[in-house]
Design an enzyme around this catalytic site. Structure first.
Site, mmCIF file in Angstrom:
data_model
loop_
_atom_site.group_PDB
_atom_site.id
_atom_site.type_symbol
_atom_site.label_atom_id
_atom_site.label_comp_id
_atom_site.label_asym_id
_atom_site.label_seq_id
_atom_site.Cartn_x
_atom_site.Cartn_y
_atom_site.Cartn_z
ATOM 1 N N GLY A 150 0.837 -1.197 0.000
ATOM 2 C CA GLY A 150 0.000 0.000 0.000
ATOM 3 C C GLY A 150 0.870 1.243 0.000
ATOM 4 O O GLY A 150 1.608 1.484 0.954
ATOM 5 N N ALA A 151 0.827 2.024 -1.095
ATOM 6 C CA ALA A 151 1.693 3.197 -1.226
ATOM 7 C C ALA A 151 0.928 4.495 -0.979
ATOM 8 O O ALA A 151 1.247 5.539 -1.534
ATOM 9 C CB ALA A 151 2.344 3.221 -2.609
ATOM 10 N N TYR A 190 0.200 6.322 4.541
ATOM 11 C CA TYR A 190 0.698 5.451 5.607
ATOM 12 C C TYR A 190 1.823 4.561 5.085
ATOM 13 O O TYR A 190 2.921 4.516 5.647
ATOM 14 C CB TYR A 190 -0.464 4.586 6.131
ATOM 15 C CG TYR A 190 -0.219 3.879 7.440
ATOM 16 C CD1 TYR A 190 1.028 3.393 7.785
ATOM 17 C CD2 TYR A 190 -1.259 3.687 8.349
ATOM 18 C CE1 TYR A 190 1.243 2.741 8.987
ATOM 19 C CE2 TYR A 190 -1.066 3.040 9.553
ATOM 20 C CZ TYR A 190 0.196 2.563 9.870
ATOM 21 O OH TYR A 190 0.391 1.914 11.059
ATOM 22 N N ARG A 217 -10.325 5.623 7.085
ATOM 23 C CA ARG A 217 -11.622 6.144 7.540
ATOM 24 C C ARG A 217 -11.904 7.514 6.966
ATOM 25 O O ARG A 217 -11.000 8.292 6.699
ATOM 26 C CB ARG A 217 -11.603 6.261 9.073
ATOM 27 C CG ARG A 217 -11.745 4.933 9.756
ATOM 28 C CD ARG A 217 -12.152 5.130 11.196
ATOM 29 N NE ARG A 217 -11.068 5.587 12.036
ATOM 30 C CZ ARG A 217 -11.226 5.972 13.289
ATOM 31 N NH1 ARG A 217 -12.438 5.976 13.831
ATOM 32 N NH2 ARG A 217 -10.209 6.340 14.022
ATOM 33 N N ARG A 237 -13.978 2.488 12.809
ATOM 34 C CA ARG A 237 -13.062 1.505 12.230
ATOM 35 C C ARG A 237 -13.843 0.286 11.736
ATOM 36 O O ARG A 237 -13.506 -0.339 10.747
ATOM 37 C CB ARG A 237 -12.011 1.090 13.261
ATOM 38 C CG ARG A 237 -11.037 2.211 13.606
ATOM 39 C CD ARG A 237 -9.939 1.759 14.571
ATOM 40 N NE ARG A 237 -8.975 2.832 14.792
ATOM 41 C CZ ARG A 237 -8.972 3.642 15.842
ATOM 42 N NH1 ARG A 237 -9.910 3.524 16.756
ATOM 43 N NH2 ARG A 237 -8.060 4.577 15.961
ATOM 44 N N ASN A 254 -12.377 -3.938 3.679
ATOM 45 C CA ASN A 254 -10.958 -4.170 3.935
ATOM 46 C C ASN A 254 -10.638 -5.638 4.142
ATOM 47 O O ASN A 254 -9.525 -6.076 3.857
ATOM 48 C CB ASN A 254 -10.486 -3.316 5.122
ATOM 49 C CG ASN A 254 -10.254 -1.868 4.701
ATOM 50 O OD1 ASN A 254 -10.376 -1.539 3.522
ATOM 51 N ND2 ASN A 254 -9.920 -1.017 5.634
ATOM 52 N N VAL A 283 -1.572 -3.356 9.730
ATOM 53 C CA VAL A 283 -1.988 -2.044 10.237
ATOM 54 C C VAL A 283 -3.332 -1.608 9.658
ATOM 55 O O VAL A 283 -3.844 -0.549 9.993
ATOM 56 C CB VAL A 283 -0.921 -0.952 9.982
ATOM 57 C CG1 VAL A 283 0.381 -1.307 10.654
ATOM 58 C CG2 VAL A 283 -0.695 -0.732 8.505
ATOM 59 N N SER A 284 -3.923 -2.420 8.774
ATOM 60 C CA SER A 284 -5.214 -2.079 8.167
ATOM 61 C C SER A 284 -6.311 -2.129 9.230
ATOM 62 O O SER A 284 -6.277 -2.978 10.128
ATOM 63 C CB SER A 284 -5.544 -3.061 7.046
ATOM 64 O OG SER A 284 -4.463 -3.175 6.138
ATOM 65 N N HIS A 338 -7.872 -1.802 19.480
ATOM 66 C CA HIS A 338 -7.629 -0.512 18.832
ATOM 67 C C HIS A 338 -9.000 0.042 18.481
ATOM 68 O O HIS A 338 -9.514 -0.169 17.401
ATOM 69 C CB HIS A 338 -6.787 -0.735 17.575
ATOM 70 C CG HIS A 338 -6.263 0.535 16.977
ATOM 71 N ND1 HIS A 338 -5.658 1.527 17.718
ATOM 72 C CD2 HIS A 338 -6.233 0.971 15.694
ATOM 73 C CE1 HIS A 338 -5.284 2.505 16.916
ATOM 74 N NE2 HIS A 338 -5.623 2.191 15.681
#
Length: 316
Positions: free
Chosen positions: A9-10, A13, A89, A95, A102, A125-126, A182
């Site tokens: 994922g670019a 993040y 988000r 989330r 996702n 981290v998704s 989280h």
């Protein structure tokens, strides 16, 4: 053979994580992937041109990938994989609103990655974080200690920052901890929080501590509401990169992460935010932190909330 890390994922993040990992200069190669054609290659070219200025040798490689698995060959032999893929988000979203969309992305990405890097440690981290970590473990078929999630480090960093600002002290003098999930069942641990060794409870009244806890819990949403077009990435990428570095260096650092808990704290069979020793194998061990009865009750409550959601993920 040198160390290799892949960041999937670019977006903001992923690219910021790749930059931090390259600048550490502990890897031979950082591979950055994305489904937007040319984007990761362009970012890699730009980052490589910063090497002489910042003084690092790590090579950054960009790879455009697709859902059929094309492009993933550039990730082959990765020691560590950081998965940032998925939608961020938008204001007003929780989330959990991201769960289904996702889940499909994370499952597909994980299945393609593990074909080429069967011995990697995966850092997820998704969002929603706890559920996506459980899903990546299922999709990879990896032992649970080799799949972990980034959450506690970020939440702890936010808590620490808020305490430092409230007391107007240097951040390095503050120690805090957050466990649990989280999200809504995040469990900040004031009993393990201190400033220059003095307990936080001696320095701030209980209602002020509770206020900072709430601020921490809503830390991500506050940033989303201000940005309007995305979510946080500077602090989150710093946390993910430090975790990847601990794996690469087999450091044994004890960090708050989302890890598989099996008996610790009297909780079993769930991915949950806990303190864990991190090394080349991923989670070397879960480190039980002394908690008050109230904090332990909150952690157990968080475990059950997350457990119910992680069971749903298996179907996605």
């Amino acid at each position: 053979m040198g160390k290799k890390v892949t960041v999937v994922g670019a977006g903001f993040y992923g690219s910021t994580t790749a930059q931090r990992l390259a600048e550490y200069d502990v890897f031979d190669e950082v591979v950055l992937t994305d489904i937007v054609e040319g984007k990761p290659e362009g970012i890699a070219l730009d980052m490589n041109q910063s090497r002489t200025i910042e003084g690092f040798e790590t090579k950054v490689v960009g790879a455009t990938t697709d859902n059929d698995g094309n492009g993933y060959e550039k990730t082959a032999g990765s020691d560590v994989i950081v998965i940032t893929a998925g939608l961020p988000r938008k204001p007003g979203m929780s989330r959990m609103d991201l769960l289904e969309v996702n889940a499909r992305i994370v499952r597909g990405v994980t299945e393609n990655l593990v074909k080429h890097s069967p011995n990697a440690v995966i850092i997820v981290v998704s969002n929603p974080l706890d559920e996506m970590t459980a899903l990546a473990q299922l999709a990879s078929g990896f032992p649970k200690h080799r799949v972990l999630g980034q959450a506690g480090m970020l939440d702890t960093a936010r808590f620490t920052n808020f305490v430092a600002e409230e007391l107007q002290v240097p951040v390095k003098s503050v120690t805090t901890l957050t466990l649990g999930s989280h999200g809504d069942t995040m469990v900040p641990v004031p009993s393990q929080s201190s400033v220059d060794g003095k307990p936080l409870a001696d320095l701030l009244p209980a209602d002020k501590v509770e206020e900072l806890v709430t601020k921490t819990r809503n830390g991500g949403a506050e940033i989303v509401a201000l940005l309007k077009t995305g979510s946080a990435y500077y602090a989150p990428s710093a946390a993910a990169a430090r975790m990847a570095k601990a794996v690469a260096e087999d450091s044994g650092a004890v960090l708050p992460v989302c890890a598989w808990v099996d008996g610790e704290y009297g909780i079993s069979g769930v991915y949950l935010g806990v303190n864990a020793k991190i090394g080349a194998a991923g989670v070397v061990e879960v480190v039980e932190t002394p908690l008050t009865d109230g904090e332990l009750a909150n952690l157990k409550e968080a475990a059950e909330a997350v457990r119910a959601k992680q069971a749903d993920v298996a179907e996605l």
